[in-house]
Design an enzyme around this catalytic site. Structure first.
Site, short mmCIF file in Angstrom:
data_model
loop_
_atom_site.label_atom_id
_atom_site.label_comp_id
_atom_site.label_asym_id
_atom_site.label_seq_id
_atom_site.Cartn_x
_atom_site.Cartn_y
_atom_site.Cartn_z
N ASP A 365 23.59 -7.58 41.11
CA ASP A 365 24.94 -8.14 41.09
C ASP A 365 25.17 -8.89 42.39
O ASP A 365 24.43 -8.72 43.36
CB ASP A 365 25.98 -7.02 40.98
CG ASP A 365 25.96 -6.35 39.60
OD1 ASP A 365 25.65 -7.05 38.63
OD2 ASP A 365 26.26 -5.15 39.52
N GLY A 665 29.14 -12.47 37.26
CA GLY A 665 30.17 -12.96 36.35
C GLY A 665 30.86 -14.20 36.87
O GLY A 665 31.75 -14.74 36.22
#
Length: 1108
Positions: A365, A665
């Site tokens: 991430d 994201g």
């Protein structure tokens, strides 16, 4: 529901029947400040820990039975039985003592190891967010006390039974308790009926249930509740005993498979880590070899199994078994777990210790892992108003720090025109002095960012200034938000404290700059929340429904990814600047988003709408109906600076042959900007082949549409995947597996569980990770830092190396002993019986005492200097590589031949010859030469095994040159002293030879050897020959490059070898602020030698001052 014999929590009525205030009053707590420290200590004494009695204990009898039934002990038991059978009670008694000692030591070591591993695993156990003394804190679930105020959210495991007093769409999976498959919707009202079943007590959230939706707060009313141990274990397929379901033969098949499973588990062949099961199989294979060697001994003696033949068979059987192997492995793993913990990594699955060293790809991430996770709202674009900028703010939590300015929003064309004008101006200045050169594109872009809105075109905004468009934006950003920002006074100073997600904190702090924080809006302006639709990683947005006295209709606030929000909007702007959403307007919005994203900002869209429809909590209205026909209020650009150590960690990965991918994201431009800054992708894509450049950055929408065949046809898998969903992570892992890569995946959300389980090493975040993610992971990062993953890889490689070293050390001595004893079958006395060069108890002494402690020392060996400069090892091959097998045979053969030569020289060399009579059983005058020869061989073999432990500090480098760059004359002494446990094991083991040889009675009766004089010289010479042989073999391996690992791209970059490969971390230069141990040692060594590097001194990549 008591705990550990402590008091139970007793109430006048069941808590689900009581009002919240009654529960709070009974437990002497309140919803705002929680328990006081004094109350926590009082309740800890009164109620004990939050766990079931016996929960988490180690079953000592299982460990004891495991120790008593391993293959090593079985061989010793057979040897003991044979010794008693031939009436050699001294030898039988000693072997019995060895068995008892071995089991006792192994039992104690493994029991302590299990306890330590339980303690370390508990660090990654579910945690609880509680309020104590007015402060929000995260504590282990075991530390929760009755009266604690606990917050729960989606993905959390409920730490104890809670009486809920605040819920928002809260649903819990209580299948563990009630068997009910569907989640249960929770509420706060007290129940009226006492006869309600557990599943109908809707204001209670039960311990160990999982939050599947929404959030809530409650007060702990019971501790010591349902534990994971109450969950039924799933059997493997085909183990059912049901004839009704699977046919009449199923009970036979199921029973047979269960029996096989039980036997395999008992023998350690089906449970444990891959390495543990592999070594268990090795142990039983060696047990079979021991039986085979015994048969060979019997065959050479024409199966005339006399006492002497039986004793010789005992010797060969004992010689092939490394008695201390399993104990050394267990202790090494515990040391590895402890070292991991010191480096901010908690190991949940032991298999991860072995797997980490073989990781070839890390999928990480971005937010909080590669970056600091401390977001600041740097820019806000509001249609028709302009761009608000926050400057000179270095504290992400303080809304009073920094300056707010308002500037005109510009189109890309306007910025390009200014860029061209600046280029012209620079060219004119240079031409005046005869200089002409091009300014790099990157430098020009950075300059344009700095001068995008010069001071002349900006207005400084006072906090009190408010315009309707800004007010609407702030209300939406503050209310569609779960973060809190508050000012506290501690020790005479005022501090700002925040809780929540970093993204929401940044928006909440920005709202507080204008006194429009959520708390103020709700308390002072009457805003009341009616409904919440939590953030969903699949649709990338969150919405809330509020009611206000100012409006007659409900107001819906929404925030999320720009691409997802903009498609739901039919209008844009507010008040006088409100207009219809057209294709042209969309292009303007997307252009503004791209320009913000290109500056490395995370861009969110903020929107709202009003609706006359009545929407209440647990409303069944479709979410899609709620989140349509929105009005876009603006865009927020959030800056999350990369961690200072990330760049160096990625460079270390490349040097170690590991490729890093960022799965985030964020918008593709934001992700790419951060990826460039930390070195995941090059700043200049033109340096790469066109097909590679096109593949390394992809939005998830494009990646997800590709078929498996199309993904496999890519020249390289994407290094950056933007707008990533949980399903994208799963596809990425599958793609890596198809390329035969060994992948680690990070995750923190509820939906990350599939990818964490599918990855070879699942890595959860300890600070911001959900309990669901933690339970699905193999390791947990206690600091959520990418650099800790690199530390874990280094520690995994160190442990793998050390296991190889001590396995090689133990098996080499076994090979040498077996060669000596098998060849010794040819030494037959006048009676026709073989005379063993080493007695059974000599072998036991060497294997148990001489070999074991150096093996433990090798397990504690520090990481090699080049451990992060090699490619990952092959986890399918494991520790038994061809190099290890070849080394074992070569060194074992040299050892065996040297010992055999010593025995032959003493027995048949100078002086009288003769093998004596019955020298295997007792001492007589005729056995003097044999006993003296055994003593010399015993001393020689002991010293060879001990010195070989030093040699095995490196499998390729010379013992006298472990650091090839060092010029210190004392480097050898430093190297062997660096591991003091190993040093003293070798020294003390070497000195122990003398009492064993010279103590009367012990030498002739137990060891069956005697004191020697000139024979010491033969032993010393043989040891020198053995060491020379080992050094020669290492030299041959280095000269011929046999078994040499391929050089990684990172090492090529360090040596200055040019190429177009993806050398992450070497695209741009940046200083690493945290280094791995091996790097730190190498750097210190380099400084001491004053050797210049081929890579220039790195420089720091820092964001602009106003970007901090």
């Amino acid at each position: 529901m008591g705990n550990q014999g402590k008091e139970e929590q007793n109430y006048s009525r069941q808590p689900f029947l009581l009002a919240v205030n009654d529960v709070l009053q009974y437990l002497q707590t309140n919803t705002e400040s929680g328990l006081t420290s004094a109350k926590v200590q009082e309740y800890a004494q009164k109620y004990g820990e939050n766990k079931l009695e016996g929960d988490g204990g180690v079953a000592w009898y299982k460990i004891l039975s495991k120790q008593a039934t391993n293959a090593m002990i079985l061989v010793l038991v057979l040897a003991m039985a044979l010794s008693y059978g031939v009436e050699d009670f001294i030898e039988g008694g000693v072997i019995t003592a060895v068995i008892v000692l071995n089991i006792s030591i192994g039992f104690y070591q493994e029991l302590q190891a299990e306890k330590k591993m339980d303690a370390l695993r508990s660090l990654s156990a579910p945690s609880a967010d509680v309020v104590r003394d007015g402060n929000q804190m995260t504590i282990p679930s075991r530390a929760v006390m009755p009266g604690d105020i606990v917050s729960i959210k989606t993905g959390d495991t409920v730490p104890a039974d809670l009486r809920l007093f605040d819920v928002m769409n809260l649903e819990c999976d209580e299948a563990i308790l009630t068997g009910e498959a569907l989640p249960v919707t929770k509420e706060v009202e007290a129940a009226e009926r006492e006869d309600l079943g557990l599943g109908d007590r809707l204001n209670i959230a039960y311990s160990s249930s999982t939050v599947t939706k929404g959030r809530g707060r409650g007060v702990v009313v019971y501790t010591g509740g349902i534990a994971e141990s109450m969950q039924q274990k799933r059997r493997k397929p085909g183990r059912s005993m049901s004839a009704k379901k699977y046919g009449p033969m199923q009970p036979v098949k199921g029973g047979a498979l269960r029996t096989i499973d039980s036997v395999g588990k008992f023998l350690g062949l089906t449970e444990g880590t891959p390495l543990q099961t592999k070594l268990s199989k090795l142990a039983y294979t060696l047990f079979g070899c021991a039986l085979l060697l015994a048969i060979i001994v019997f065959g050479v003696n024409r199966f005339n199994v006399t006492n002497e033949v039986a004793i010789y068979a005992i010797s060969t059987g004992i010689a092939i078994i490394p008695e201390s192997l399993i104990a050394v492995l267990t202790i090494t793993m515990v040391v590895g777990m402890t070292q991991m913990r010191k480096r901010k990594v908690v190991v949940r699955q032991l298999s991860a210790l072995e797997a980490l060293g073989g990781v070839t790809n890390i999928c990480s991430d971005k937010t909080g892992t590669l970056t600091q996770g401390k977001m600041v709202t740097r820019k806000v674009w509001i249609p028709g108003i302009g761009v608000f900028s926050i400057e000179n703010s270095s504290n992400a939590s303080d809304p009073t720090e920094g300056t707010i300015t308002l500037g005109k929003s510009k189109t890309r064309k306007e910025i390009e025109a200014e860029k061209f004008a600046r280029q012209e101006e620079l060219d004119q200045k240079r031409s005046a002095v005869g200089i002409s050169f091009d300014v790099p594109e990157e430098k020009m872009n950075k300059d344009m960012i700095r001068t995008e809105q010069p001071a002349a075109h900006k207005d400084v905004i006072d906090d009190s200034e408010m315009m309707p468009e800004l007010q609407a934006f702030l209300e939406s950003a503050a209310l569609c938000n779960l973060a809190t920002v508050r000012q506290v006074h501690e020790e005479g100073t005022s501090k700002w404290k925040t809780t929540g997600d970093p993204t929401e904190i940044a928006l909440q702090v920005f709202a507080h700059r204008f006194q429009h924080g959520k708390d103020g809006l709700e308390k002072e302006h009457g805003w009341k929340q009616m409904m919440e639709y939590p953030f969903d990683s699949a649709i990338k947005r969150m919405s809330v429904v509020y009611r206000s006295p100012r409006y007659t209709e409900n107001i819906i606030f929404t925030k999320g990814a720009v691409e997802r929000i903009i498609d739901l909007c039919t209008s844009v702007g507010h008040g006088d600047h409100k207009s219809e959403m057209t294709d042209e307007t969309k292009e303007i919005i997307l252009e503004q988003m791209d320009m913000l994203a290109e500056q490395g900002l995370r861009v969110l869209a903020i929107a709202r709408k009003s609706t006359p429809e009545e929407i209440k909590e647990h409303s069944t209205i479709d979410r899609a109906e709620i989140e349509k026909d929105l009005c876009l209020l603006g865009l927020a650009g959030l800056y999350d600076p990369p961690r200072l150590e990330t760049k160096g960690a990625i460079q270390a990965c490349t040097t170690a042959g590991i490729q890093v991918s960022m799965l985030t994201g964020d918008h593709p431009s934001t992700a790419a900007a951060i990826a460039r800054e930390v070195g995941i992708i090059p700043k200049n894509m033109s340096s790469l082949p066109a097909d590679v450049a096109a593949a390394i950055v992809k939005p998830a929408t494009e990646f997800d549409k590709m078929t498996d065949a199309e993904i496999d046809a890519l020249p390289t898998l994407p290094l950056v995947v933007a707008r990533c969903s949980p399903e994208t992570k799963v596809r990425m892992i599958e793609a890596l597996h198809r390329r035969r890569k060994y992948a680690a995946m990070t995750g923190d959300g509820v939906n990350d569980s599939p990818s964490l389980k599918l990855a070879d090493v699942g890595i959860a975040m300890g600070l911001n990770g959900s309990d669901v993610a933690k339970s699905a992971s193999d390791i947990v990062l206690t600091d959520d830092n990418f650099a800790s993953i690199v530390n874990a890889v280094e520690e995994g490689r160190r442990m793998f190396d050390n296991i190889q070293k001590f396995v090689l050390h133990l098996l080499t001595s076994n090979v040498g002993e077996v060669i000596l004893l098998i060849c010794g079958l040819g030494f037959q006395d006048p009676s026709g019986f073989s005379v063993f060069p080493l007695s059974p108890l000599q072998i036991l002494w060497i294997n148990m005492l001489t070999s074991s402690f150096p093996a433990f020392g090798l397990g504690k060996e520090k990481a090699a200097r080049d451990i992060m400069e090699r490619p990952p090892h092959d986890n399918k091959k494991g520790i038994f590589t061809w190099e290890l097998i070849t080394d074992m045979l070569v060194y074992g053969t040299i050892m065996g031949v040297c010992c055999l030569g010593t025995f032959v020289f003493i027995v048949y060399g100078p002086g009288p010859d003769g093998l004596g009579i019955d020298c295997n059983k007792r001492y007589s005058e005729s056995c003097t030469i044999v006993f003296r020869a055994r003593a010399a061989v015993f001393a020689e073999l002991t010293w060879m095994i001990l010195i070989s432990a030093w040699e095995f500090k490196s499998m390729r480098r010379s013992l006298f040159k472990l650091d090839p760059h060092s010029t210190k004359p004392t480097q050898f002494i430093y190297d062997i002293w660096s591991n003091q446990f190993l040093f003293w094991s070798v020294v003390v083991g070497g000195l122990s030879v003398f009492p064993a040889v010279y103590i009367p009675g012990l030498n002739t009766s137990v060891f069956k050897h005697m004191g020697i004089t000139w024979e010491w010289a033969t032993a010393i010479i043989s040891v020198i020959v053995f060491v020379s042989g080992m050094e020669t073999w290492k030299l041959v391996k280095r000269a011929t490059a046999w078994f040499k690992e391929e050089e990684t791209e990172g090492m090529k970059a360090k040596r200055g070898v040019r190429g177009l490969s993806l050398r992450q971390g070497f695209f741009t230069l940046a200083r690493s602020f945290t280094k791995s141990r091996s790097e730190a040692r190498s750097e210190n060594d380099e400084k001491s030698r004053n050797v210049s590097h081929t890579v220039p001194e790195p420089v720091v990549l820092r964001p602009l001052k106003e970007e901090v």
